[in-house]
Every structure is written in structure tokens, then in C-alpha cells.
Design an enzyme around this catalytic site. Structure first.
Site, PDB file in Angstrom:
ATOM      1  CB  ALA A  30      -0.925  -0.018   1.215  1.00 58.74           C
ATOM      2  CG  ASP A  33       7.000  -6.420  -1.767  1.00 53.63           C
ATOM      3  OD1 ASP A  33       6.859  -7.617  -1.443  1.00 53.63           O
ATOM      4  OD2 ASP A  33       6.352  -5.497  -1.250  1.00 53.63           O
ATOM      5  NE  ARG A  93      -3.927  -2.689   2.466  1.00 50.91           N
ATOM      6  CZ  ARG A  93      -4.424  -3.905   2.346  1.00 50.91           C
ATOM      7  NH1 ARG A  93      -5.646  -4.067   1.866  1.00 50.91           N
ATOM      8  NH2 ARG A  93      -3.732  -4.966   2.703  1.00 50.91           N
ATOM      9  CG  ASP A 153       4.093  -5.732   5.992  1.00 52.51           C
ATOM     10  OD1 ASP A 153       5.262  -6.125   6.145  1.00 52.51           O
ATOM     11  OD2 ASP A 153       3.236  -6.379   5.363  1.00 52.51           O
ATOM     12  CG  ASN A 154       8.484  -7.088   8.799  1.00 50.48           C
ATOM     13  OD1 ASN A 154       9.595  -7.257   9.324  1.00 50.48           O
ATOM     14  ND2 ASN A 154       8.319  -7.076   7.483  1.00 50.48           N
ATOM     15  CB  CYS A 177      -1.880 -22.427  30.401  1.00 43.70           C
ATOM     16  SG  CYS A 177      -1.738 -20.885  31.349  1.00 43.70           S
TER      17      CYS A 177
END
Length: 907
Positions: free
Chosen positions: A329, A355, A366, A427-428, A483
Site C-alpha cells: 500500500a 518486494d 488500497r 509492514d514489519n 495455557c
């Protein structure tokens, strides 16, 4: 003349219109029944304005777009007002004055009436409730508190009224507190200029600039109590010079804001801009004084940009060597902006975009450089081709490499050294940190940005001026204990996390394990025997379950499996859990075991008349059949057919087991229960596997299914939503629809075109400064914005810390380099010349030199690169021209000095 408006219009946007015409249109829209939302937007060079009027009474149904805040109640006092305490699982986000509703409260049931109640004295884990609970029942346990979001009614003024009485302006930059009233005056003066002269001011014309200043002064003198003390003629001169230009970054930014306002007008979601917004980025102008000839048009597509910045900066834009990391985007928006700005469009310029992802259907909302027919193709290649259509002169190269340590042969030293700047569109966080370290190392400007729904942020990382991206970061996102997810969920996120994990285990990981076993049984079983742990035991049990002959032959087998899975997941496991921990169970300290945030579960009774039960069985059986290659006829999608098949399944009665260990330790990382007999059990499982393998058809393999959230016909989300909602039903947790389940389980980062456009526009305004090269840290801007509120917060970047030693000074940006392939002696002498004594030199974990070791003095005349190869035993790749060493130094007084990275060039 306005008869067309009421037929179809909920909102209208006007650009390039005089105040006279705008007032005329706005009066009509304001008085219309129902009112038509009116938006006026204008961009003039590096200045812009927006005005909104959504009518005399406009209702906002959701002022911020955030999910209602919730908390899990731990106690409620019988007081006036009542004190409500919540578990410390998560901090409360309530504010004084919020309205909340309580539910599921045991004991003090009077509070479960759904009535909105106001809170005050909001704290991290408690608040007081404006309610007298003195005569209510005694609180026992449980309870959920949920924020109630109330609609808000806004009363807009018309443009005719607001020009004279604008009220409070929405600020974007608190260092420019006095700027909005001045720009309010400037845009009125410009409108007057056009009215009198019949044209806009000419770029570089001092005469026109002075005319505008005079008009502004006249309007100001007639402003009464709103008169400004200083109309800032210098700023108005810049305003006049750029009045004819519409710059791409400004258009992108204002287009994003206005686009979101249109959505607000049509939906009532998010708080509208109320009512004027003014913005300028005058700091983007070149720092040097330019000759008027610099602004003269060249009969090119960039003449508007040249009229603001001059031809020299335009040349720098065209000759830039830019690296755009990411083509999603943000990447698509950046490519569009850069192509329109002429960046990397000159003979010396180059734009590299990379990319490693391919285009998915969900991207199309988008990532507008992509089309339906591009699905499955490489993002960077398609985006580069689309950008080249926008500007055929764009010199762009598209790569499909992930940027990281594993691709340093592609993005090598020469690549980084030749760059002008780097634009992140990632994006990370991990990828951002890696690129940040590369930019820090090679001293390259990094323009960072990100979006999250209606929110966006930008950060400028400028060599020797600002701190780097990695210098400060958000705390890691809190993960629910294993858990909790597996046995004690208390919200739908826990259920969906469990459902996604079970989906992957059932239809992806287990089939992949089956194939791994069948491909090489000896190697596979040897590895399992060697591991000999509970996890290997569990894996073998799943593989065996798939390979039993009676489990995998017909579609009825798959339906039977799905029905038994329902019984296992939502009945038997719950029965075992409450057998192990009854409702009145206590902890080792005597406290109730089932206290908040734990929710006591109830087993489900399967019913073929319950559509949600049937849909779970349908989705599970269809995907099970797919993994075994069993054809699925369309009739199976008929609930009646599924119900008839399910009713044939014989479900064995559940018998609870004694001594079952259910993990309750929140710090546990492995839920497989180890046993002293694991090795024996594994051997027996392997024996059974061999027997099953002998009965399989030749060449039998399963088909692992990888999760794909964007195909609504593949039953992936149907199974995950079914798993999550049935589990939620076990624990009395509100269920969610398939779309909400997709959002959470699909780990979708909300992204919308409006905030993306704004973020990239802001970054490109900073790019002008970067490429000009003469700006100070106070000229740059980092931004956080939330279009939902709306909120704009701009501030100077944090300067980098300066370290000083004698006459030397350096920052995190500095790297000391030695060229010409020095010897160890030459390296030590180089430090002596800086007034430092290097007593230890290492490469990685290997010590190359230490002054305490006499034998190391024999290395004095050896090349440092040879010591790296021979002592550290490192083979330096052919693309590497230098290496880094860690040098420990002290000064003349024996004090350690923390120095920059030391790089030695050997080629």
C-alpha cells in the site's frame, strides 16, 4: 442551477473555486433538507486549507473508530459510589466520564441491567461507579465492564459565518501556534487578489507578492478584535510565489484527509474536521537564496514544482538514486508520488524497488497500481510497470528480493554506498530495523512511515542530525500465555488464536508430517526416536490417525471424523477439564481456582438442528476430504445432506481420566505432557505406522492446505470461525461473524487508502529537504496523525547523542574507516594519532590482538585482513570490500572510550 445536487448527493467537494461561489454553494447545501455535506479544499504550493460544513445538526455515531474498551471485574464494593476493581491481566483504558455497562456479575446482579453508568477516578485497574450499591447484593465473582459509545451531534456553521468567526483552528504543528490565523488571512487575500487581477500571482514576482501582502494587510486592518499583530510578510511572499503550483505531495496529503472526510460525511463514522484546517510545509523550501531565474518555467511537466523549489532542486530530484523497500500500500503510493515528482527520472537517476511478495485479492482495495488480472504476479514488477506508465522517464528497476542479511550479496556495499536515500514501505518491525542498521552503517537518509487503519506516522532518520529508527521502539505486543489460549480463554481473541493453531495442525502440519514420513520412513522415524520427547509422541499420534485405513477412504469417513472432532473439542475436552478442576476447585493458596479472568466452561451438546454445529462439520469434513484427495460433490454443501450423514455417526460415551495434567502455569511454553514412557510409546507408534504404511496405495500422499483468508469459497475461514465460536460458546464468550474472525485470525493489519496517501505525501515533503541537503534538524518533521479524530501532531525529530573526546566528537552515525588494506601496526598507529591506545582488537568472537599477549606482537606487520582469514578463519565473500572490527581503547589516563564502528577496506 443546483437542481442536480439533491438527486444523488450526500457530500460535495469543491476545489479551485472562489470564496464567492463557495459561499453560494455552501449556503444551498447547508439549508437543503436533508443537508448536503460541503467540503472545500485548496492547495497552493506548500500551503493548503480545508473547510467542512456537514449541516446544522450532524450526528457522529462513532467518534474515534476504536473498539469499545472492556475489563474483567475482580470485585465491587457495597458503597456510594461503588469501587470497581478489575484483574491486572490488562490495563484499563477508561477515562473519567465514560459510560459503561456491566454484565455477567454474580451476586450483585442488580448491575446486570444493561443501564449505562458513568465512571470517575479511572485508574489502571480500578474506577468508581456513579451508583449507590449499598443495598445491592454482595458481589460474589465474575463480571465484564464494557464501554458504551454514545453518538455526538455537531452544529456546523456555514462558510459565510465561519470566515468571519472561524472559532478554534485544528493545529497540526505546535511550533506554529500562530500559523492557522495567518493562513486564514492569506487564503482570503489570495481570493481577493484573483478577484481583482483575474489571475494567480506569478512565481518569483516581487510585485505580485507585495500586492498580496498589501491585500492581507488591508483585510487584517478590518478584522476588528481578530486583527493579527504580525502578518509575516516573508511567509506571505512564499505563499504568493507558490500560489500557481499544485505539488504532488501536498495533493496526496490533502487528498487523503479530504477522502476520509467524505467517508465521515456519508457514514457518520469518525469525528469530522471541525471546521477549518490549515497546513504549510515552508521548511521544505531550499535553504539557499535562489535567483528569480531559478523559478522560470522550462516547458516541462515539472514546471509547477520548479516554480516553488527552483530548477537546481529539480535536477537533484531527477538524479537521485533512491531505494524503495516494499511495494504494498505504501510502496504503490510512493511510486506514484515519486514518478509525478520526477524523482530518478534523469540520466543519472535510478529508483530500485524490491518486494518478495505477490499480489493478493485483498490488496486491491488500497494498492491501486494493481488490477484483478495482476493477482499472483510479483508486486514490485507490476508496480514498477504501472509507475513507468505514469512517467515514461522513470528509471526504475524492480527486484523480488527480501532485504536482509541473507541478500547482502544482492544489496552489497557498492549498492548501499551509491544510494542517495532510502524510503521504507514495510509492514514489519524486524525488516525496518535491518534497513535502519544498513542506513546507519552507510550513513544514508531513511524516510520511515507506517499506517494502522486511520492512523499514520512518519519518522525522518537523517545522518548526523537525528537518532536512528532503532534508538526507540514500542514495547512488544503482549502475548496471551499458552495455557490461557488452550484451556482458559476469556476473550474471542484467545479463541481465534487457538482456532488458527488447530486449523494449521489439522490440515497443514499433520499432512506435511505424513508426507515427510512416507517420503523417507527410516530417516523420519530415526529422528523421532532420537528426539524421544512428548512433542514427537504427539506428532506420531496425529500421523497415525491419518494413516489408519478406516479413516481416509470415503467422504462419509471425513464427515465421521469431523463429527468426532466436534465431540472431542467442545464436549470431551471440556468435561475432562471440569472433572480435573471442578467449579468449586481451589488453588494451593486456598483461593477459588475459577476466579477472574478464568471463565468456567460448559460442554456443548451436538445437535444436527443447530446450523452452526452443522456448518462446522461441513467445513471440517470438506477440508479433511481435500487433504486426502477425496472428491466433494455439491450436495455435501446442503445442510440436510450433512445432517443425515452426521446422524449415522456413532459417538462413544466419554469417560473422564484420572491423573490428567492440564497446564496452568502461564510461563509454560510447551503444553505436551511429558511421560517417562514416551520412548516406549514412540516405538509402539512407529511399529503401528509401519503396518499402516504397508496397506496404503502406492504413491499415496496427502495434500497439506495452507491458510488463505481471501478466498471466501475455500472453507478456511468457515472452519476457523466455527472452531473459535464453538469454543467461545463453551466459555460464554460473545461470538463473532466470519468477517471479524478473518480480521483477527488472518492477522490483518487494517490499512485504508486515505491514511496511506497522507503518510506518503508527508514523507515526500520531507524528501525535498533530504535531497536539498542543507536543512537543520529543526527543519525536519516527524508526524503522528489519526484521521478518525482528527488529530495531527508534528514535531522535530530527536537529535542524535554526541560523544566527545578531547578535540574529537562523534555520534551513532559515525564510522571510522581505514583504507589501503592496513597492517596491524598501521591500525594501532592510526589510533595513537587520535590520542587513543587500542589494547584489544577482535573480529566477531575472535580476538585478533590484545596488548597483554606477547605472541600477538608477532602479528604487527601482518595485514589485518589476513588475520581475519587465518585467525578468525573467515572467508570474506567476493562482493565484500571491507570488514568491521571491534576495538577497545583507552585514553592517556587509562579511561575506556566508547568509539564508533571501525571499518577496514582491503579492496
Amino acid at each position: 442551477m443546483f437542481t442536480f445536487l439533491p438527486l444523488v448527493m450526500q457530500a460535495v467537494v469543491f476545489t479551485d473555486v472562489t470564496f464567492e461561489k463557495a459561499i453560494e454553494f455552501n449556503d444551498y447545501c447547508h439549508d437543503h433538507k436533508p443537508p448536503i455535506s460541503f467540503i472545500k479544499a485548496e492547495v497552493r504550493g506548500l500551503f493548503g486549507s480545508i473547510f467542512c460544513d456537514f449541516g446544522p445538526e450532524f450526528t457522529v455515531f462513532d467518534v474515534d473508530g476504536e473498539e469499545p474498551r472492556t475489563g474483567i471485574i475482580a470485585s465491587i464494593s457495597n458503597d456510594n459510589p461503588a469501587l470497581v476493581s478489575c484483574v491486572d491481566d490488562e490495563r484499563l483504558e477508561f477515562q473519567d466520564g465514560d459510560l459503561v455497562a456491566l454484565s455477567e456479575v454474580k451476586g450483585m446482579t442488580e448491575l446486570n441491567d444493561g443501564k449505562p453508568r458513568k465512571i470517575k477516578n479511572a485508574r489502571a485497574y480500578s474506577f468508581t461507579l456513579e451508583e449507590d450499591t449499598s443495598d445491592f447484593g454482595i458481589y460474589e465473582k465474575g463480571g465484564i465492564v464494557t464501554q458504551i459509545k454514545e453518538p455526538k451531534v455537531l452544529n456546523f456553521k456555514t462558510l459565510r459565518e465561519a470566515i468571519k468567526d472561524p472559532g478554534d483552528f485544528l493545529l497540526s504543528d505546535f511550533s506554529k501556534f500562530d500559523r492557522p490565523p495567518l493562513l486564514h488571512l492569506a487564503f482570503q487575500a489570495l481570493d481577493k487578489f484573483v478577484s481583482e487581477m483575474g489571475r494567480l500571482p506569478v512565481a518569483g514576482s516581487e510585485v505580485d507578492a507585495q500586492k498580496l501582502v498589501s491585500l492581507a494587510s488591508l483585510i487584517n486592518e478590518n478584522s476588528g478584535d481578530d486583527r493579527l499583530e504580525d502578518i509575516n510578510p516573508k511567509l506571505l511572499r512564499h505563499f504568493a510565489f507558490g500560489a500557481r503550483a499544485v505539488l504532488n505531495p501536498m495533493a496526496a496529503m490533502f487528498g487523503g484527509i479530504v477522502g476520509q472526510e467524505v467517508v465521515k460525511a456519508c457514514s457518520g463514522k469518525f469525528h469530522p474536521l471541525f471546521q477549518f484546517f490549515y497546513f504549510d510545509s515552508v521548511e521544505s523550501l531550499p535553504t539557499a537564496n535562489l535567483d528569480p531565474s531559478e523559478f522560470m518555467p522550462l516547458n516541462s511537466r515539472y514546471d509547477a514544482q520548479i516554480s516553488v523549489f527552483g530548477s537546481k532542486l529539480q535536477k537533484k530530484l531527477e538524479d537521485a538514486n533512491l531505494f524503495v523497500v516494499g511495494s504494498g500500500a505504501l510502496g504503490c503510493e510512493f511510486l506514484k508520488n515519486l514518478a509525478l515528482m520526477g524523482v530518478s527520472c534523469g540520466k543519472q537517476g535510478k529508483l530500485t524497488i524490491t518486494d518478495d511478495d505477490v499480489i493478493e485479492k485483498s490488496n486491491l482495495s488500497r494498492q491501486f497500481l494493481f488490477r484483478d488480472w495482476n493477482i499472483g504476479q510479483a508486486k514490485s514488477t507490476v508496480a514498477a510497470s504501472a509507475a513507468a506508465l505514469i512517467n515514461p522517464h522513470l528509471r526504475i528497476e524492480a527486484l523480488q528480493n527480501r532485504v536482509g542479511s541473507q541478500t547482502e550479496n544482492v544489496f552489497d556495499d557498492t549498492f548501499w554506498e551509491n544510494l542517495t536515500a532510502v524510503v521504507n514501505a514495510l509492514d514489519n518491525v524486524n525488516a525496518r530495523l535491518y534497513v535502519d542498521q544498513r542506513c546507519l552503517y552507510f550513513q544514508k537518509p531513511l524516510l520511515e512511515s507506517g499506517t494502522l487503519g486511520a492512523k499514520c506516522n512518519t519518522q525522518m532518520v537523517i545522518p548526523h542530525l537525528t537518532e536512528n529508527y532503532g534508538a526507540s521502539r514500542d514495547p512488544p505486543e503482549k502475548q496471551a500465555p499458552m495455557c490461557t489460549v488452550h484451556s482458559f480463554p476469556h476473550n474471542i481473541d484467545h479463541c481465534l488464536t487457538w482456532a488458527r493453531s488447530e486449523f494449521e495442525g489439522l490440515v497443514e502440519k499433520t499432512p506435511a508430517e505424513v508426507n515427510a514420513y512416507l517420503s523417507n520412513p527410516v530417516e523420519y522415524t530415526n529422528a523421532m526416536n532420537k528426539a524421544g520427547d512428548a512433542q514427537s509422541r504427539d506428532t506420531l499420534e496425529h500421523v497415525l490417525e491419518c494413516l489408519k485405513k478406516e479413516k481416509c477412504e470415503t467422504l462419509q469417513d471425513c464427515i465421521t471424523w469431523a463429527r468426532l472432532k466436534f465431540e472431542d473439542y467442545f464436549s470431551d475436552r471440556v468435561k475432562q477439564l471440569i472433572y480435573t478442576f471442578p467449579e468449586d476447585a481451589s488453588t494451593s493458596t486456598g483461593a477459588p481456582f475459577w476466579s477472574a479472568p478464568k471463565r468456567f466452561p460448559h460442554p456443548l451438546q451436538f445437535s444436527s438442528t443447530d446450523p452452526s454445529h452443522l456448518h462446522f462439520v461441513m467445513a471440517a469434513s470438506i477440508l479433511r476430504a481435500e487433504t486426502f484427495g477425496i472428491p466433494v460433490p455439491d450436495r455435501v454443501r446442503n445442510p440436510k445432506v450433512i445432517a443425515e450423514a452426521v446422524d449415522k455417526v456413532i459417538v462413544p460415551d466419554f469417560q473422564p481420566k484420572e491423573g490428567v495434567k492440564i497446564e496452568t502455569d502461564e510461563k509454560a511454553t510447551n503444553l505436551s505432557n511429558a511421560s517417562v514412557d514416551d520412548a516406549v510409546i514412540i516405538s509402539e507408534l512407529i511399529r503401528k505406522l509401519e503396518l499402516c504404511r504397508e496397506n496404503l496405495p502406492a504413491g499415496f500422499r496427502m495434500k497439506p492446505i495452507q491458510f488463505e483468508k481471501d478466498d471466501d469459497t475455500n472453507y478456511h475461514m468457515d472452519l476457523i470461525a466455527g472452531l473459535a465460536n464453538m469454543r467461545a460458546r463453551n466459555y460464554s464468550i460473545p461470538e463473532v461473524d466470519k468477517l471479524k474472525a478473518k480480521f483477527i485470525a488472518g492477522r490483518i493489519i487494517p490499512a485504508i487508502a486515505t491514511s496511506t496517501a497522507m503518510a506518503t505525501g508527508l514523507v515526500c515533503l520531507e524528501l525535498y529537504k533530504v535531497l536539498d541537503g542543507g536543512h537543520k534538524v529543526e527543519d525536519y518533521r516527524n508526524t503522528f496523525a489519526n484521521l478518525a479524530l482528527p488529530l495531527f501532531s508534528m514535531a522535530e525529530p530527536v537529535p542524535c547523542k554526541v560523544i566527545k573526546h578531547q578535540d574529537l566528537s562523534w555520534t551513532v552515525w559515525d564510522r571510522w574507516t581505514l583504507k589501503n588494506n592496513p597492517t596491524l601496526r598501521e591500525l594501532l598507529q592510526w589510533f595513537t594519532g587520535k590520542g587513543l591506545s587500542a589494547y584489544s582488537i577482535s573480529f566477531g568472537s575472535c580476538l585478533l590482538y590484545n596488548s597483554m599477549f606477547p605472541r600477538h606482537r608477532e602479528r604487527m606487520d601482518r595485514k589485518v585482513v589476513d588475520l581475519v582469514r587465518e585467525v578468525a578463519k573467515v572467508a570474506l565473500p567476493a562482493y565484500r570490500r571491507h570488514f568491521d572490527v571491534v576495538v577497545a581503547c583507552d585514553d592517556d589516563e587509562g579511561n575506556d572510550v566508547d568509539i564508533p564502528t571501525v571499518s577496514i577496506y582491503f579492496r
